[in-house]
Every structure is written in structure tokens, then in C-alpha cells.
Design an enzyme around this catalytic site. Structure first.
Site, PDB file in Angstrom:
ATOM      1  N   ASP A 192      50.763  42.127  45.367  1.00  0.00           N
ATOM      2  CA  ASP A 192      50.302  40.825  45.868  1.00  0.00           C
ATOM      3  C   ASP A 192      51.496  39.940  46.197  1.00  0.00           C
ATOM      4  O   ASP A 192      52.625  40.185  45.749  1.00  0.00           O
ATOM      5  CB  ASP A 192      49.446  40.169  44.765  1.00  0.00           C
ATOM      6  CG  ASP A 192      48.398  39.231  45.321  1.00  0.00           C
ATOM      7  OD1 ASP A 192      48.509  38.830  46.494  1.00  0.00           O
ATOM      8  OD2 ASP A 192      47.466  38.896  44.569  1.00  0.00           O
ATOM      9  N   ASP A 248      40.533  36.984  50.470  1.00  0.00           N
ATOM     10  CA  ASP A 248      39.985  36.511  49.196  1.00  0.00           C
ATOM     11  C   ASP A 248      38.597  35.926  49.388  1.00  0.00           C
ATOM     12  O   ASP A 248      37.943  35.544  48.425  1.00  0.00           O
ATOM     13  CB  ASP A 248      40.903  35.444  48.579  1.00  0.00           C
ATOM     14  CG  ASP A 248      41.980  36.070  47.700  1.00  0.00           C
ATOM     15  OD1 ASP A 248      41.977  37.302  47.553  1.00  0.00           O
ATOM     16  OD2 ASP A 248      42.818  35.317  47.157  1.00  0.00           O
TER      17      ASP A 248
HETATM   18  C1  GLA Z   1      45.443  36.681  44.933  1.00  0.00           C
HETATM   19  C2  GLA Z   1      44.710  37.925  45.386  1.00  0.00           C
HETATM   20  C3  GLA Z   1      43.479  38.144  44.549  1.00  0.00           C
HETATM   21  C4  GLA Z   1      43.887  38.269  43.105  1.00  0.00           C
HETATM   22  C5  GLA Z   1      44.698  37.054  42.678  1.00  0.00           C
HETATM   23  C6  GLA Z   1      45.281  37.242  41.296  1.00  0.00           C
HETATM   24  O1  GLA Z   1      44.719  35.552  45.190  1.00  0.00           O
HETATM   25  O2  GLA Z   1      44.379  37.840  46.742  1.00  0.00           O
HETATM   26  O3  GLA Z   1      42.778  39.289  44.962  1.00  0.00           O
HETATM   27  O4  GLA Z   1      44.628  39.443  42.926  1.00  0.00           O
HETATM   28  O5  GLA Z   1      45.761  36.789  43.557  1.00  0.00           O
HETATM   29  O6  GLA Z   1      46.026  36.160  40.901  1.00  0.00           O
END
Ligand code: GLA
Length: 767
Positions: free
Chosen positions: A472, A536
Site C-alpha cells: 500500500d 477504497d
Molecule cells: C488503504 C487501503 C485499504 C486499507 C487501508 C489500511 O486505505 O486502500 O484497502 O489497506 O489503507 O490502512
């Protein structure tokens, strides 16, 4: 070597399965695009393709009267451009040295060879390469125009600048292309967190268009993917040009129409903050761009991009492997979990048919919120007393693969890493640092930072026998240090170096790309990652639209789609789990909700979804994709077809009281073959019908009353029935007639109750 590149007198043909490209060296020694379009015979005599001499227009600067009294660099289909010799339009390159801003490259020679990798940058596998070598004798500088030719119908382009004296490069686009305007519509995307790939369209006028990203990541603002569609093209017909970059940093796309209706297109590194010193032995290479053309509409270009990316871009090891169905605990638990909860989720996941369990953020340091511990690769013992290795062992024993979330590029101020190495965080060293999501970024231009990250990733992946990692990246860049220019590009080169090391050490590891969702889903990242988390935003309707736009340039096998809780955490919009699956099913399926909260009826639904998905998985992940209707058409329809199996995902926009009689637009089926079709069986939650439910019950229930709530945990009503057979040609003709939508007057067995944002999945099998 094949013969996709043909050198003829003063010209070069690039020929692929789908397109031909003709570069002519004009009288002034400048390479111009004489043709780029549908495949044509690569003739020796190209005179009919060339622009004829005519008087140069009034006020123009004539480049070189002796060589060509008519040639102004302002109005030729130049394959690159620099200012100061008569070209008044957007340049693709800006160079200077201490003496002059004028750089005048003229064709000198060429080379044809097998395409090789571009040093330090991700580049496609295979292909043939043409290099046009141009020189400015007076500046002792060389410009190499590289053309990479791939039989699927893709032309790769990048430029390399060499100099034996110190020069400064301030703008470096990977290519320039000039086309005659075919009433083009520019299609690109804009967006933000939880809203990537919003479609944008503009009919080209004489105003310039530029877009891109200055966030340091390819970005959710504007993905580098864009298209020029001729005014009369459609999803399946007409001329469409597609463009993308194999790059993950800040980028810029430019489209400009001159007064003679020439369309100048270029893309490459964002010139913001960009300055790169080129010197003897220090050449500069731009990222590779890819260009494609199809006369079969947008879906034609999509097919070219998909087969090219699947064959030459995504990592070799899992290139053709079916992606596992995964469970990710993020929206199910966020950071509030312990080993007991995780194991209970894992057991439920296994029972449903899930193959890979992914533990998301919150497993390290003392991370209970997003304000600490990034950079510390020690397990959070309070939550996971058996460590990651212990958990991994237990999940493996259940018969699932195990994956883990990392955010390697970031550091929290509250972390041991930051306390030990504050100088590893990106900072100008003068101003206080600005945080994003309560964190800073590590300076990946420093080898010691990359070593630290590699060592820890390598250790955890090996010790815990991880099968999968989610990588990420959750904030844009700020506070860049002074000194050498091009910091953003250097960062991305550092990132690629780190990713190459991880990939080399763990070629079989499944790797998923993520940047707060789709903040960095680009072909640079997909050169290292098998999949990418699309957004997300897990609301099904939003996702249907985001996915329908992303899939135009990225194959389904890289698009990670999850079924989340009925009420979207981002929009608070409620849709059924059935609808969520119908939208998620073209791509790589995952689940991201609290499985401990499922009603018995929901468990049955999820198990049935996974069973269906596995049956059609090859078509869902590797099929030929057609985007057949989009949000503005009132419904979003995407299909994927492979080896006699197909799925068509249909998502409604708004319910109306007078729904139209609908046929299902389809494409890609084989003529002469009979297909069985059906709708995936859906269920209606009785609560859906409010007090109307009393019309079919022998007793009275209150809308939202206790009884209906209890009943709906175990019971759901069957939705419409729809099945039959049809010839592939008839399916392609859009002849398949759907049942009527609910119109407020009764529920027959053919009636589809879709409501606002409801979806269906149609399935096809060749007989
Ligand atoms: C980001 C990612 C999510 C999750 C969060 C965790 O927002 O896109 O899918 O993994 O971080 O903090």
C-alpha cells in the site's frame, strides 16, 4: 526476428496485426508521422502517403530555406518537438545549456534490433525495436527516438538524450504524435480517493488540453490512460487511438489542436519540479509509452491493450494463473482485531470456499490507529501473540494461502524507525514536514533506505512463508528536498529498484498493488504486481462505473474487486450482496466484510457466489472484455468471454416508473455456435418490498417490524427466472430480450426488481 519493422528510402514502416505506422524523414531531416492507423500493406513506394509541398503560411518561420523553402516546424507531423526553430506549439522536449536554449536535432542514422529492457525502468517483454538517431552537431548532443513494435498492435515509444557537454533537460515527454483531426473526442479519467476513474470526455477544440498528476504517483487524479475517439466511433466500431505510460510517478499528457486541425499528442514525465542534468556518460531515458489503434471502436483498443499487458507487462510467474478468491479483513474489522477474531474469520472464509486469507493493516508495532508504527516491522504481540509466522501456520493448516499488508514507503513519526533515522523521511530539512494520513514518506532515493526495506520485507515473507503481500501507499509527496533536480523521478527509480529486488527474491509471491485504493494503478506498477486494488470505494454502483472505465485499459486479471458489507462504508448506500457480487465478478474476486455477522441466508448466498465464480473464473479473469453500456446510458454493462463461457455484468442506474423494454447488448460470441444463457439466481430480501409484502402473506407484518427482520435472516424470495438458448450471431446482434423491470404493478416470474443501482449477472455456455 520477425519483420514488423521495414526500412525503406527515407522512411520506416512499423507493422503489427492491428495497425501500421509510417515514419518519413522529411527534406529537413525531421522524422514525421506520415500514417498511423488501420493495418495497410507496407509498400516500398510511399509517395501517396506523404503530404505534398505547398506554400508555407504567411507568418511562419521557415526552418531551413535551402533544404525546404516550405517547411515550418510549426506545421509538420513531427515525432518530437523543441522550441526556438519555428515551432510555436507545445514542445515535447525542453533542453538548455549555459550557451543556448536552441537544440536542433537532425536525422543521422537508424538501427533495427530485438527490443531490450530499458535500464532502470519497467519495460515490456519481447518486441522489435527501431532507433532513429538524431544529432545536433553544434551542441554535441544526440537524441534517440525509440520505437518498440509488438505484434498485438502496440507501438512503444521512448526517447533517450545523450550529450558530451553538460545540458539541462526541463521537459521530457516519451513521444509526440501528430494526427489529422477526425473530429476527435478525448476520453480520459479524473478522480480522487474512493472515486478513481471517473470518465471525462471533451470534443477537441483549438484550446489545449493537459492533464496528469503532480502527486508523485500516477494518481487517482488522472490516470495516464487516455483515448482519442473519432467523432463517429462507438464501443464496437470506428477509429480509436489509445495511449498509456509504463510509469508510476508524476506524469503529464498534452493534446493540442492547431489552426490547421493537426492534433499534437504527447505524454511523459510531469515537468513540475523536473530538471535533469545530462552529461558525458550520463544519458537520460524517459519511461516507455504505449500507443494503439483500432478500427473496431473502444473495445477494439481495449482488446489490444489487454492482450499486450497480459502477455508482456504483468509478472511472468503468474501471468496465466487463475487468481485465488481472497478474503481481506479491512472493512470487516479495520484495526480492531486479535488472533481469535482473525482465526474465526478465517474458518468462516474457508467454509465459504475462499482460497487466500489476507491480514490488512494493524498487525505491527503498536498500531491501533493510522498515526503510529509505520516503518516498524515487529509484530503487535498484544493482538497476535503467536506472531505472523504462528498465524500463517494456522491459516495454512486450514488449507488457505496467507497474505499480509505492508506500507513499505511510509513512516510514522511515532515509530522506532523515525526515532532512529529521522533523516530517512522526505524533508527539505528547512520547514516542518507536512503529514498526510498522519505519516511521512521514506526517501527511496537513498540506497540505505531501500536496503532496510528489502531486508525486512524479505525476512517476513520468508519466515512467515507468505503467499501474498498487499503493498500500500497512502499519501502524496510533499516537502521535497533541494539539490539535484528530478527528485520525484529519482524516487520512482528507487521504488522500481526495490520492487525488482523483492520480485527477484520472490518470483512466485502474489503481489497486490494499492495506493489508498487506485492511487497508483498504472503499467509501471503492474510490471511488478499481479493485481491492483481498484478503489477504497466498495459501493457496488460506484465500483461498476470505476471498473467499467479502468477495464478499458487494464485487463480483468489485474483488477481486484471485493464484495463488501451491504451498506457501503463510503456512501452509506445499501445494495444486496447479490448485486455486489454481480458487479465484482468480472475481475479478481475478493470479500471484505465481517463474516461473523452474516445471517444464514447470506452465508448461503456467498457460498453460491464463490461456486459460480470458480466455474466461470477463467472467463472472468482472462476473457475478452466488452464495455457495452456506461453510466450515462442508464445502465452499466460489461462482458467477458473466453473459450465458450461468458459473463455479462449488468448494473442499473435509477429505477423509473416506466422502465424501457430492454435487449442485452453483447459482442464477441462465435457465430454459428449455440449458447445456453441464464441469469445467476438472485434472491430478494422480503424487507425490500416494505408493506407491500402483506399482499402475498396470509398474515400481516409491519414494515421494518420484528417479525420481518427475524424471517429475513433465514428466508429470501426467488427473483426472476431467465434462461434459454441463442446463436452467437443473434447474441452479438443484441437480440437477447430481457424481462420487464418492476413497474409498480405486480411481480410476475419474469419481472426484474432491480431498483436503484441493482445488478444482475448473465451467464453463457457454448453448447
Ligand atoms: C488503504 C487501503 C485499504 C486499507 C487501508 C489500511 O486505505 O486502500 O484497502 O489497506 O489503507 O490502512
Amino acid at each position: 526476428m520477425g519483420n514488423m519493422i521495414k526500412a525503406i528510402e527515407h522512411a520506416f514502416w512499423l507493422g503489427t496485426e492491428q495497425c501500421s505506422y509510417l515514419i518519413h524523414i522529411n527534406k529537413a531531416g525531421k522524422p514525421v508521422c506520415a500514417y498511423f492507423g488501420a493495418k495497410v500493406p507496407l509498400t516500398e513506394d510511399i509517395s501517396a502517403f506523404l503530404e505534398k509541398d505547398g506554400p508555407s503560411n504567411g507568418r511562419r518561420v521557415i526552418y531551413d530555406k535551402e533544404k525546404d523553402p516550405n517547411c515550418s516546424l510549426d506545421d509538420i507531423a513531427a515525432e518530437f518537438s523543441l522550441p526556438h526553430k519555428g515551432d510555436q506549439h507545445n514542445p515535447s522536449l525542453l533542453l538548455e545549456n549555459s550557451d543556448s536554449f536552441v537544440f536542433d536535432f537532425v536525422y543521422e542514422s537508424y538501427e533495427i534490433k530485438e527490443a531490450g529492457p530499458v535500464e532502470g525502468l519497467p519495460s515490456p517483454r519481447g518486441g522489435e525495436e527501431l532507433v532513429l538517431i538524431l544529432r545536433d552537431q553544434r551542441m554535441e548532443a544526440e537524441l534517440d527516438l525509440h520505437y518498440l513494435v509488438y505484434e498485438e498492435g502496440v507501438i512503444g515509444r521512448y526517447v533517450e538524450i545523450k550529450s558530451s557537454k553538460k545540458i539541462l533537460c526541463r521537459k521530457a515527454m516519451s513521444y509526440q504524435l501528430v494526427l489529422p483531426n477526425e473530429n476527435f473526442i478525448l476520453e480520459s479519467s479524473y478522480g480522487n480517493w474512493a472515486g478513481e476513474f471517473q470518465k471525462d470526455e471533451a470534443k477537441l477544440t483549438h484550446m489545449g488540453y493537459f492533464f496528469g498528476s503532480n502527486t508523485f504517483a500516477s494518481g487517482d487524479n488522472h490516470n495516464p490512460l487516455f483515448f482519442l475517439k473519432s467523432g463517429d466511433s462507438s464501443a464496437e466500431h470506428g477509429s480509436v487511438y489509445g495511449f498509456n505510460l509504463i510509469y508510476s510517478g508524476s506524469h503529464r499528457e498534452e493534446v493540442e489542436v492547431n489552426s490547421f486541425s493537426r492534433v499534437r499528442v504527447s505524454a511523459g514525465l510531469s515537468p513540475q519540479h523536473f530538471a535533469w542534468e545530462i552529461d558525458k556518460g550520463k544519458p537520460f531515458v524517459t519511461p516507455v509509452a504505449i500507443l494503439a489503434y483500432s478500427d473496431k471502436g473502444m473495445n477494439g483498443v481495449t482488446a489490444i491493450f489487454h492482450s499486450f499487458i497480459r502477455g508482456r507487462v504483468i509478472p511472468e510467474a503468474h501471468r496465466q494463473d487463475l487468481r485465488p478468491v481472497l478474503y481481506n479483513n479491512w472493512e470487516g474489522t479495520y484495526m480492531k482485531f486479535n488472533e481469535g477474531k482473525i482465526l474465526s474469520l478465517a474458518r468462516k472464509a474457508k467454509k465459504l470456499g475462499i482460497e487466500l486469507f489476507v491480514l490488512d493493516d494493524g498487525w505491527f508495532g503498536h498500531r491501533d490507529a493510522d498515526n503510529s508504527s509505520l516503518g516498524d516491522y515487529t509484530v503487535y504481540k498484544k493482538k497476535l501473540p503467536g506472531g505472523i509466522s504462528g498465524l500463517s501456520k494456522k491459516i495454512h493448516k486450514m488449507g488457505m494461502l496467507f497474505g499480509l499488508w505492508f506500507e513499505p514507503e511510509a513512516v510514522s513519526v511515532d515509530s522506532d524507525l523515525y526515532r532512529a533515522h529521522p533523516d530517512w523521511a522526505i524533508s527539505d530539512g528547512i520547514h516542518p514536514n507536512s503529514e498526510g494520513r498522519n505519516q511521512l514518506l521514506l526517501n527511496l532515493t537513498k540506497p540505505e533506505v531501500r536496503d532496510y526495506l528489502f531486508e525486512h520485507l524479505h525476512r517476513i515473507i520468508s519466515e512467515a512463508k507468505l503467499d501474498f503481500i498487499k503493498w500500500d501507499q497512502n499519501r502524496p509527496l510533499s516537502d521535497i528536498p533541494g539539490g539535484e533536480g528530478g527528485f520525484v523521478h529519482r524516487y520512482i527509480l528507487g521504488l522500481y529498484e526495490l520492487l525488482s529486488r523483492v520480485r527477484e527474491a520472490h518470483p512466485d509471491l502474489w503481489m497486490e498493488n494499492c495506493a489508498s485504493g487506485g492511487g497508483r494503478n498504472d503499467l509501471g506498477m503492474f510490471s511488478y504486481f499481479d493485481t491492483g486494488w481498484v478503489s477504497d470505494d466498495t459501493d457496488s454502483f460506484e465500483r461498476a462505473s470505476i471498473q467499467a472505465n479502468m477495464i478499458k485499459g487494464y485487463p480483468a486479471c489485474v483488477m481486484s474487486n471485493h464484495v463488501a458489507a451491504k451498506t457501503s462504508h463510503q456512501l452509506l448506500r445499501k445494495t444486496s450482496l447479490g448485486t455486489k457480487f454481480d458487479v465484482a465478478s468480472i475481475g479478481v474476486l475478493g470479500y471484505e466484510l465481517n463474516l461473523n455477522d452474516l445471517d444464514p441466508i447470506d452465508k448461503k448466498e456467498l457460498a453460491a457466489q464463490i461456486e459460480t465464480y470458480k466455474k466461470y473464473r477463467a472467463a472472468a479473469q482472462f476473457g475478452e472484455v466488452h464495455v457495452l453500456a456506461e453510466k450515462e446510458d442508464g445502465r452499466i454493462i460489461v462482458s467477458s468471454i473466453k473459450d465458450g463461457q461468458a459473463l455479462a455484468s449488468y448494473c442499473n442506474v435509477l429505477q423509473t416508473p416506466h422502465p424501457a423494454m430492454e435487449k442485452l447488448p453483447l459482442a464477441g460470441f462465435e457465430a454459428g455456435k449455440t449458447y445456453e444463457f441464464s441469469v445467476r439466481p438472485e434472491k430478494y430480501d422480503p424487507r425490500r418490498f416494505g408493506s407491500l409484502i402483506n399482499m402475498i402473506l396470509p398474515f400481516h407484518v409491519k414494515e421494518e417490524g420484528k417479525l420481518v427482520n427475524v424471517v429475513s435472516r433465514h428466508y429470501a424470495m426467488d427473483a426472476e427466472k431467465f434462461s434459454g438458448t441463442m446463436d452467437g450471431e443473434a447474441l452479438n446482434a443484441g437480440a437477447l430480450t430481457l424481462g420487464p423491470q418492476w413497474a409498480g404493478t405486480g411481480l410476475g416470474e419474469n419481472v426484474r426488481v432491480l431498483g436503484d443501482f441493482g445488478a444482475r449477472l448473465y451467464l453463457f455456455d457454448a453448447k
